[in-house]
Enzyme design. Structure first.
Site, PDB file in Angstrom:
ATOM      1  N   GLU A  29       0.699  -1.252   0.051  1.00 59.19           N
ATOM      2  CA  GLU A  29      -0.005  -0.216   0.199  1.00 59.19           C
ATOM      3  C   GLU A  29       0.922   1.260  -0.047  1.00 59.19           C
ATOM      4  OE1 GLU A  29      -1.471   1.861   3.484  1.00 59.19           O
ATOM      5  OE2 GLU A  29      -1.430  -0.063   4.792  1.00 59.19           O
ATOM      6  N   LYS A  91      -5.471  10.770   0.989  1.00 57.81           N
ATOM      7  CA  LYS A  91      -5.633   9.392   1.626  1.00 57.81           C
ATOM      8  C   LYS A  91      -6.678   8.994   0.968  1.00 57.81           C
ATOM      9  CE  LYS A  91      -6.618   7.322   5.863  1.00 57.81           C
ATOM     10  NZ  LYS A  91      -7.124   7.555   7.335  1.00 57.81           N
ATOM     11  N   ASP A 143     -17.200   5.390  14.276  1.00 58.29           N
ATOM     12  CA  ASP A 143     -15.727   5.371  13.110  1.00 58.29           C
ATOM     13  C   ASP A 143     -15.159   4.032  13.050  1.00 58.29           C
ATOM     14  OD1 ASP A 143     -13.541   5.781  11.901  1.00 58.29           O
ATOM     15  OD2 ASP A 143     -12.566   7.133  13.318  1.00 58.29           O
ATOM     16  N   SER A 145     -13.098   1.552  10.300  1.00 63.77           N
ATOM     17  CA  SER A 145     -12.484   1.718   8.845  1.00 63.77           C
ATOM     18  C   SER A 145     -13.068   1.028   7.934  1.00 63.77           C
ATOM     19  CB  SER A 145     -11.167   1.167   9.333  1.00 63.77           C
ATOM     20  OG  SER A 145     -10.369   1.139   7.846  1.00 63.77           O
ATOM     21  N   ALA A 146     -13.264   1.789   6.557  1.00 66.78           N
ATOM     22  CA  ALA A 146     -13.580   0.891   5.605  1.00 66.78           C
ATOM     23  C   ALA A 146     -12.949  -0.280   5.236  1.00 66.78           C
ATOM     24  CB  ALA A 146     -13.603   1.749   4.304  1.00 66.78           C
ATOM     25  N   ASP A 147     -11.720  -0.655   5.763  1.00 67.15           N
ATOM     26  CA  ASP A 147     -10.944  -1.510   5.667  1.00 67.15           C
ATOM     27  C   ASP A 147     -11.418  -3.072   5.893  1.00 67.15           C
ATOM     28  OD1 ASP A 147      -8.965   0.192   4.787  1.00 67.15           O
ATOM     29  OD2 ASP A 147      -7.627  -0.372   6.852  1.00 67.15           O
ATOM     30  N   LYS A 164      -3.444  -2.291  15.947  1.00 65.74           N
ATOM     31  CA  LYS A 164      -2.740  -1.516  16.921  1.00 65.74           C
ATOM     32  C   LYS A 164      -4.097  -1.193  18.097  1.00 65.74           C
ATOM     33  CE  LYS A 164       0.392   1.635  14.862  1.00 65.74           C
ATOM     34  NZ  LYS A 164       0.264   1.401  13.300  1.00 65.74           N
TER      35      LYS A 164
END
Ligand code: PSU
Ligand code: MN
Length: 315
Positions: A29, A91, A143, A145-147, A164
């Protein structure tokens, strides 16, 4: 050729050549370059990761959006360009692709967009540092993440060092479970917590060899099951950090982010930079080492997967 039907995708000659010859390819990435680390360590790390993948017998494909094109396989100059531009590069997550491409702009790809582009370029294995997940306090901020959503829908193996504890690891695992994403621990039953080898949370399966991981993913592909797979690889013992030190830095970083009203896509880069500052650079050193470790494992998985895939049997 697959590239011809997608006018926005540009796969480098090296990557195309490797695929034609049935050689393994590993995606990398670019948000980790522009937003995850400072210059010049970001560029040094990105180039070294490519070298490690080559030494392990695979071909690296660093992914980014450059001048409105989805690129799989960057030149040294392009990596240097993204690294120098740093956080001035947008980003880019899934939602950003339409406008960036229409305008011909640059974008640093997160885990989400790297998976998307890898998939378009028929690259099945991707190495990174850490993934995004469910943030602490997501019960009110929402919140997430779209991941995680991308892992649920795109067929790429993501090799990371766990997540993390800037994230809520327990909720992140719940989300992955709901969406049918298998979480593998490489040689461990415990989810690694990026800077440390342990988190107190269990992964779904412990697998001990790259071959076993490739076999599991191959089954998924052959069954046509949607989605990726998450391989969590603990940071090597000698580079792992003292949990008390890193956790107190993370707690402080989170409270500073709250005080400063940091939101949305700024949150993760803010926390990463703060943690680095608070640990006097130690966390950056660990971060770099774990990325190297993941690159090596990803190359081995890609090699094993290649052996199992029809397209590589010609060799
Ligand atoms: N976590 C890390 N290092 C990183 C990132 C996450 O330890 O560099 C980056 C990755 O590109 C990841 C993105 O896909 O941040 C997640 O951002 P967000 O939380 O805004 O979805
Ligand atoms: Mn977010």
């Amino acid at each position: 050729m697959a590239v011809a039907i997608n006018p926005y995708l540009e796969v480098s000659d090296e990557v195309l050549g490797a695929q034609r010859e049935g050689k393994p390819v590993v995606a990398l990435e670019s948000t980790i370059i522009s937003h995850g680390m400072p210059y010049p360590q970001n560029v040094e790390t990105a180039l070294r990761v490519e070298e490690i993948i080559r030494q392990s017998g695979a071909v690296p494909a660093t992914i980014a959006i450059i001048k409105g094109k989805l690129k799989a396989g960057l030149t040294k100059e392009e990596i240097e360009y993204l690294g120098k531009k740093g956080t001035d590069v947008i980003k880019a997550s899934r939602r950003d692709i339409p406008v960036l491409l229409a305008k011909g702009e640059d974008g640093a790809t997160t885990v989400t967009t790297t998976m998307m582009i890898a998939d378009m370029a028929n690259i099945k294995v991707f190495a990174t540092g850490g993934i995004g997940g469910v943030h602490r306090g997501a019960q009110t901020t929402m919140d997430i993440s779209a991941d995680l959503e991308e892992l649920a829908q795109t067929g790429v193996i993501v090799v990371c060092a766990g997540a993390k504890s800037i994230l809520d690891l327990s909720l992140t695992l719940e989300y992955l479970e709901t969406h049918g994403v298998t979480v593998i621990g490489y040689g461990t039953k415990e989810l690694p917590a990026f800077y440390t080898r342990k988190s107190g949370f269990a992964v779904d399966y412990r697998l001990d060899t790259p071959k076993e991981i490739a076999q599991a993913f191959d089954v998924k592909l052959k069954l046509g099951l949607r989605g990726g797979m998450l391989v969590t690889n603990p940071i090597p013992e000698e580079y792992s950090m003292d949990p008390a030190v890193i956790n107190s830095a993370i707690d402080r970083a989170i409270s500073e982010a709250e005080k400063s009203g940091i939101k949305g896509k700024e949150t993760t880069p803010f926390l990463l930079a703060k943690v680095k500052e608070l640990t006097g650079g130690d966390s950056l050193e660990s971060n770099i080492k774990l990325v190297y470790n993941n690159a090596e494992l990803a190359a081995k998985i890609a090699y094993e997967l290649c052996k199992l895939q029809q397209s590589c049997n010609g060799n």
